[in-house]
Design an enzyme around this catalytic site. Structure first.
Site, PDB file in Angstrom:
ATOM      1  N   LYS A 130      51.720  27.931  45.464  1.00 26.26           N
ATOM      2  CA  LYS A 130      51.057  28.766  46.488  1.00 26.26           C
ATOM      3  C   LYS A 130      50.719  27.952  47.719  1.00 26.26           C
ATOM      4  O   LYS A 130      50.739  28.478  48.828  1.00 26.26           O
ATOM      5  CB  LYS A 130      49.804  29.444  45.916  1.00 26.26           C
ATOM      6  CG  LYS A 130      50.131  30.604  44.996  1.00 26.26           C
ATOM      7  CD  LYS A 130      49.028  31.637  44.984  1.00 26.26           C
ATOM      8  CE  LYS A 130      49.418  32.814  44.105  1.00 26.26           C
ATOM      9  NZ  LYS A 130      48.320  33.750  43.854  1.00 26.26           N
ATOM     10  N   LYS A 150      60.549  34.200  39.604  1.00 30.47           N
ATOM     11  CA  LYS A 150      59.923  35.356  38.937  1.00 30.47           C
ATOM     12  C   LYS A 150      59.733  36.528  39.902  1.00 30.47           C
ATOM     13  O   LYS A 150      59.549  36.317  41.104  1.00 30.47           O
ATOM     14  CB  LYS A 150      58.615  34.950  38.260  1.00 30.47           C
ATOM     15  CG  LYS A 150      57.437  34.932  39.161  1.00 30.47           C
ATOM     16  CD  LYS A 150      56.096  34.870  38.441  1.00 30.47           C
ATOM     17  CE  LYS A 150      55.034  34.881  39.530  1.00 30.47           C
ATOM     18  NZ  LYS A 150      53.683  34.975  39.180  1.00 30.47           N
ATOM     19  N   LYS A 187      54.948  40.415  43.520  1.00 35.66           N
ATOM     20  CA  LYS A 187      54.547  41.374  44.571  1.00 35.66           C
ATOM     21  C   LYS A 187      54.796  40.803  45.951  1.00 35.66           C
ATOM     22  O   LYS A 187      55.086  41.519  46.891  1.00 35.66           O
ATOM     23  CB  LYS A 187      53.034  41.632  44.498  1.00 35.66           C
ATOM     24  CG  LYS A 187      52.542  42.330  43.279  1.00 35.66           C
ATOM     25  CD  LYS A 187      51.017  42.530  43.413  1.00 35.66           C
ATOM     26  CE  LYS A 187      50.365  42.779  42.073  1.00 35.66           C
ATOM     27  NZ  LYS A 187      49.780  41.579  41.469  1.00 35.66           N
TER      28      LYS A 187
HETATM   29  P1  TYM Z   1      48.836  38.191  38.193  1.00 39.66           P
HETATM   30  O1  TYM Z   1      48.008  39.180  38.893  1.00 39.66           O
HETATM   31  O2  TYM Z   1      49.776  37.363  38.991  1.00 39.66           O
HETATM   32  O3  TYM Z   1      49.665  38.894  37.061  1.00 39.66           O
HETATM   33  C1  TYM Z   1      49.062  39.784  36.116  1.00 39.66           C
HETATM   34  C2  TYM Z   1      49.764  39.615  34.770  1.00 39.66           C
HETATM   35  O4  TYM Z   1      51.163  39.886  34.928  1.00 39.66           O
HETATM   36  C3  TYM Z   1      51.926  38.776  34.460  1.00 39.66           C
HETATM   37  N1  TYM Z   1      53.136  38.665  35.314  1.00 39.66           N
HETATM   38  C4  TYM Z   1      54.382  38.668  34.856  1.00 39.66           C
HETATM   39  N2  TYM Z   1      54.867  38.743  33.596  1.00 39.66           N
HETATM   40  C5  TYM Z   1      56.209  38.721  33.459  1.00 39.66           C
HETATM   41  N3  TYM Z   1      57.081  38.619  34.503  1.00 39.66           N
HETATM   42  C6  TYM Z   1      56.632  38.532  35.771  1.00 39.66           C
HETATM   43  N4  TYM Z   1      57.491  38.464  36.777  1.00 39.66           N
HETATM   44  C7  TYM Z   1      55.225  38.556  35.997  1.00 39.66           C
HETATM   45  N5  TYM Z   1      54.450  38.498  37.100  1.00 39.66           N
HETATM   46  C8  TYM Z   1      53.170  38.557  36.668  1.00 39.66           C
HETATM   47  C9  TYM Z   1      51.010  37.572  34.629  1.00 39.66           C
HETATM   48  O5  TYM Z   1      51.379  36.504  33.789  1.00 39.66           O
HETATM   49  C10 TYM Z   1      49.676  38.172  34.242  1.00 39.66           C
HETATM   50  O6  TYM Z   1      49.524  38.221  32.831  1.00 39.66           O
HETATM   51  N6  TYM Z   1      45.462  34.564  37.565  1.00 39.66           N
HETATM   52  C11 TYM Z   1      45.954  35.813  37.020  1.00 39.66           C
HETATM   53  C12 TYM Z   1      44.905  36.887  36.968  1.00 39.66           C
HETATM   54  C13 TYM Z   1      43.681  36.497  36.209  1.00 39.66           C
HETATM   55  C14 TYM Z   1      43.551  36.377  34.804  1.00 39.66           C
HETATM   56  C15 TYM Z   1      42.193  36.031  34.575  1.00 39.66           C
HETATM   57  C16 TYM Z   1      44.456  36.529  33.749  1.00 39.66           C
HETATM   58  C17 TYM Z   1      42.466  36.230  36.772  1.00 39.66           C
HETATM   59  N7  TYM Z   1      41.585  35.955  35.790  1.00 39.66           N
HETATM   60  C18 TYM Z   1      41.726  35.828  33.280  1.00 39.66           C
HETATM   61  C19 TYM Z   1      43.968  36.320  32.451  1.00 39.66           C
HETATM   62  C20 TYM Z   1      42.632  35.973  32.233  1.00 39.66           C
HETATM   63  C21 TYM Z   1      47.086  36.308  37.913  1.00 39.66           C
HETATM   64  O7  TYM Z   1      47.165  35.971  39.047  1.00 39.66           O
HETATM   65  O8  TYM Z   1      47.902  37.228  37.315  1.00 39.66           O
END
Ligand code: TYM
Length: 334
Positions: free
Chosen positions: A117, A199, A202
């Site tokens: 990032k 990957k 968004k």
């Molecule tokens: P985020 O918002 O990027 O993604 C949410 C969830 O979706 C999964 N994910 C994917 N899985 C498969 N293929 C992809 N292309 C893909 N893109 C996203 C992510 O692995 C995630 O499970 N930091 C975290 C949010 C968060 C969080 C937490 C998660 C904040 N606090 C506490 C677990 C526990 C994030 O940015 O996910």
């Protein structure tokens, strides 16, 4: 089983845009299923995390409410699951500060998401982006979560949360449950349709690479037809065919078919048959959710009521952990 004997699952999702098919297959769909499998689930929208990258305020509000409605449309049941918005529960920021002081600069410097990032947003490498894993650790540890289901990209963050929990427990006395990550076998890393080596995200600049869960059927079909594959024109699951492998993973997640079954189904057929079949599977999967989503979004009063009620439930749990932590570190009670 009584609620208090159930193992607790926690996960959160950023609401910086409409969820992608990667979020849906890698996370949301699996997570909602846990509510019927004897776990106590706690899920939230990570809007505090969202501002580590600059957001348009009106969009952040819009995407947050939409994301809330989308999970309900998917079948998240508020009688079984607590589902709230992170900024509505101030304990997340409060515990994050404490955990900042129990996390080393060197550990945070090794986080691959920080490196990615900060390369992508070189003009805004803010302190929040760097300490992001401390806030995520607070999210998890406040709820004494046993399991944290995430896609493969978040595994490193769950591991640092474990390290922080063990360190704190070791310095004082057992305070936090040490959480285990759960990574799905398939769909853990849904890749971009335009660049199957990175990957699906968004924030992908090429929107043809990314399927949004609110895309209409024509858009979904068009994006899949344009998906990057290879010149072999044979539906075969192999590392050297990342585009086809990704499409097969998506198809398998939705239909439940194994890779060899899919290979058989498309034997003697080319990508001209395979790509529209994947698109149709995705369209069929998303259609009923999109319909329900539109109904729910029309009732903003109901959604806001749910947010409020669930923030209160989350706060009740979070407060118990935070007060233990405050006592242990030596803060004078009010
Ligand atoms: P985020 O918002 O990027 O993604 C949410 C969830 O979706 C999964 N994910 C994917 N899985 C498969 N293929 C992809 N292309 C893909 N893109 C996203 C992510 O692995 C995630 O499970 N930091 C975290 C949010 C968060 C969080 C937490 C998660 C904040 N606090 C506490 C677990 C526990 C994030 O940015 O996910």
């Amino acid at each position: 089983m009584e609620n208090n004997e159930k193992k607790r699952i926690l996960s959160m999702y950023q609401c910086t845009g409409t969820f992608t098919l990667g979020n849906y297959l890698g996370a949301l769909r699996n997570h909602i299923r846990f509510q019927d499998e004897g776990y106590q689930c706690v899920y939230a929208l990570a809007d505090l995390h969202a501002i580590t990258v600059r957001q348009e305020p009106a969009n952040l509000r819009k995407y947050t409410l939409e994301a809330y409605a989308f999970l309900l449309a998917m079948g998240l049941d508020l009688d079984k699951t607590i589902f709230f918005i992170q900024s509505h529960v101030p304990e997340h920021s409060q515990l994050a500060w404490v955990l900042n002081c129990y996390t080393q600069f060197g550990e945070l410097s090794r986080m691959t998401q920080f490196k990615d990032k900060s390369a992508k947003h070189a003009d805004n490498i803010n302190a929040g982006l760097f300490t992001y894993p401390c806030l995520m650790a607070a999210d998890i540890l406040l709820y004494q979560a046993d399991y944290v289901p995430v896609g493969a990209d978040q595994k490193q963050h769950v591991e640092i949360a474990r390290d922080i929990a063990e360190r704190f427990n070791g310095l004082y006395s057992p305070t936090f449950t040490v959480p285990e990550p759960i990574i799905p076998q398939h769909g853990a890393r849904v890749m971009s349709l335009q660049n199957p080596l990175s990957k699906m995200s968004k924030s992908d600049e090429n929107q043809n690479g990314n399927i949004s869960v609110l895309d209409d059927p024509d858009t979904i079909m068009r994006k899949f037809k344009r998906a990057v594959t290879d010149s072999e024109s044979c539906v075969r699951y192999a590392e050297e065919k990342p585009g086809v492998k990704n499409l097969m993973e998506i198809y398998s997640c939705i239909t439940g078919k194994a890779m060899d079954e899919i290979e058989k189904e498309f034997e003697g057929k080319g990508y001209g048959d395979f790509k529209p079949a994947v698109a149709e599977a995705v369209i069929g999967e998303l259609r009923p959710i999109q319909e329900r989503f539109r109904e729910l979004l029309a009732d903003k009063g109901y959604l806001r009521g749910c947010c409020r009620e669930n923030a209160e439930k989350a706060h009740a749990i979070a407060q118990r952990t935070l007060s233990k932590v405050m006592k242990k570190v030596g803060y004078l009670p009010l």
